[in-house]
Design an enzyme around this catalytic site. Structure first.
Site, PDB file in Angstrom:
ATOM      1  N   GLU A 114       1.047   5.423   3.311  1.00 25.46           N
ATOM      2  CA  GLU A 114       2.253   6.162   3.676  1.00 25.46           C
ATOM      3  C   GLU A 114       1.895   7.512   4.284  1.00 25.46           C
ATOM      4  O   GLU A 114       2.534   7.979   5.236  1.00 25.46           O
ATOM      5  CB  GLU A 114       3.143   6.355   2.447  1.00 25.46           C
ATOM      6  N   GLU A 134       1.890  -1.597  -4.467  1.00 24.87           N
ATOM      7  CA  GLU A 134       2.705  -1.063  -5.562  1.00 24.87           C
ATOM      8  C   GLU A 134       3.394  -2.126  -6.417  1.00 24.87           C
ATOM      9  O   GLU A 134       3.482  -1.988  -7.648  1.00 24.87           O
ATOM     10  CB  GLU A 134       3.769  -0.103  -5.010  1.00 24.87           C
TER      11      GLU A 134
END
Length: 258
Positions: A114, A134
Site C-alpha cells: 500500500e 491480510e
C-alpha cells in the site's frame, strides 16, 4: 527517535526518504508513521527537490503494519489511531508535489505494498515479493489496498492478492502493471536514482501540474488539486498583486485582468 526511524536526505534534485527499522523489515508502527509524515514534510519543502525516492533499509522494503503495534488495540483505537492515521500519512505521500519512486529492493507486503502504491512509480528487484496477505490473519487491507491499489493496479490484480492470497514475484507484478521496472538484485536503487535524475531534468512546475491533473483524473484528490492549480494560476497575475496591495493600503483595488 523520528530521525532514526525514517530519514530524509538530498542528493542534488533528488530527495531520499528511508525507512530505518531493518530488524523488523521496516514494519510500520505509530512512531514510524509519525516519522514518515515528518520526513515527507521535509521532502516537499526541500529546496530544489524535484523527485523523491522512498526506500527501506536492510532486506525488506516494508513488511506492512507491525502486528504487535495494532493487535491489542481496541476497535475504536484500531479504527482511529491505526487505520485513519495511516491513511493520512499514505495520502500525504500520494499527494506529495514531486514525482515519487518506490525503490523495492526487498519485499512489499500488506501495508508495504500500500505504501509503494502511494508512489507514482515502482522499481523492483527480481527477487521481490508483493501481495496483500491480510485476510490470512483475519483482517483486511486498511491503508488503501482496496481503494488506491484498485485504481492504480486494477481490481482483478488486487482480488488475486487480497482474496486469492497470491504473492507475486516482481516479473509477474510487472506483467500486471503493479511495478514499472524490474531489475537484477542489488540494482533497484541505482535504476531508480538514474530514472529520478532524468525526471528531474524536466520542467519542475510542469511535472507538478501534470501530477496534479493525473490525480484529478484518477480520483485521488480532485477538490484540493483543482484549487491548487487555480490558485497557482492566480498567483501569477497582476490582479493578485493589485488586490493584496489595495488590502494593505486600505483602498479599492484596480484590477487589470492580466
Amino acid at each position: 527517535m523520528a530521525e532514526r526511524l525514517v530519514s530524509f536526505e538530498q542528493d542534488g534534485a533528488v530527495g531520499m526518504v528511508t525507512l530505518r527499522r531493518p530488524e523488523k523489515f521496516n514494519a510500520l508502527d505509530i512512531p514510524m508513521l509519525r516519522a514518515l509524515e515528518s520526513a515527507l514534510d521535509e521532502a516537499e519543502l526541500g529546496d530544489g527537490v524535484r523527485v523523491v525516492l522512498l526506500r527501506g533499509e536492510g532486506k525488506g522494503f516494508c513488511a506492512g503494519g507491525d502486528v504487535e503495534a495494532w493487535g491489542a488495540m481496541s476497535a475504536t483505537d484500531f479504527q482511529v489511531q491505526w487505520v485513519r492515521y495511516g491513511h493520512r500519512v499514505f495520502d500525504r505521500l500520494a499527494r506529495l508535489r514531486q514525482p515519487t519512486i518506490a525503490v523495492l529492493a526487498g519485499h512489499a507486503l500488506g501495508g508495504g505494498l500500500e505504501l509503494a502504491a502511494a508512489c507514482d512509480f515502482r522499481v523492483a528487484e527480481t527477487q521481490v515479493k508483493l501481495g496483500f496477505p491480510e485476510t490470512s490473519i483475519g483482517v483486511v487491507p486498511g491503508w488503501s489496498g482496496t481503494q488506491r491499489a484498485v485504481r492504480r493496479f486494477g481490481a482483478q490484480a488486487v482480488r488475486r492478492m487480497a482474496l486469492g492470497g497470491e504473492i507475486f514475484l516482481a516479473a509477474d507484478a510487472f506483467a500486471l502493471g503493479i511495478v514499472d521496472r524490474v531489475v537484477d538484485t542489488g540494482r533497484a536503487f541505482d535504476e531508480a536514482k538514474a530514472w529520478a535524475d532524468k525526471i528531474a531534468e524536466r520542467g519542475p512546475l510542469a511535472s507538478e501540474a501534470a501530477k496534479l491533473m493525473i490525480a484529478v483524473a484518477e480520483g485521488e484528490e480532485s477538490a484540493a488539486a483543482t484549487e491548487a492549480l487555480a490558485s497557482g494560476f492566480i498567483a501569477l497575475t497582476t490582479d493578485l498583486k493589485a488586490g493584496v496591495g489595495a488590502f494593505k493600503a486600505k483602498r479599492k483595488p484596480a484590477f487589470s485582468r492580466s
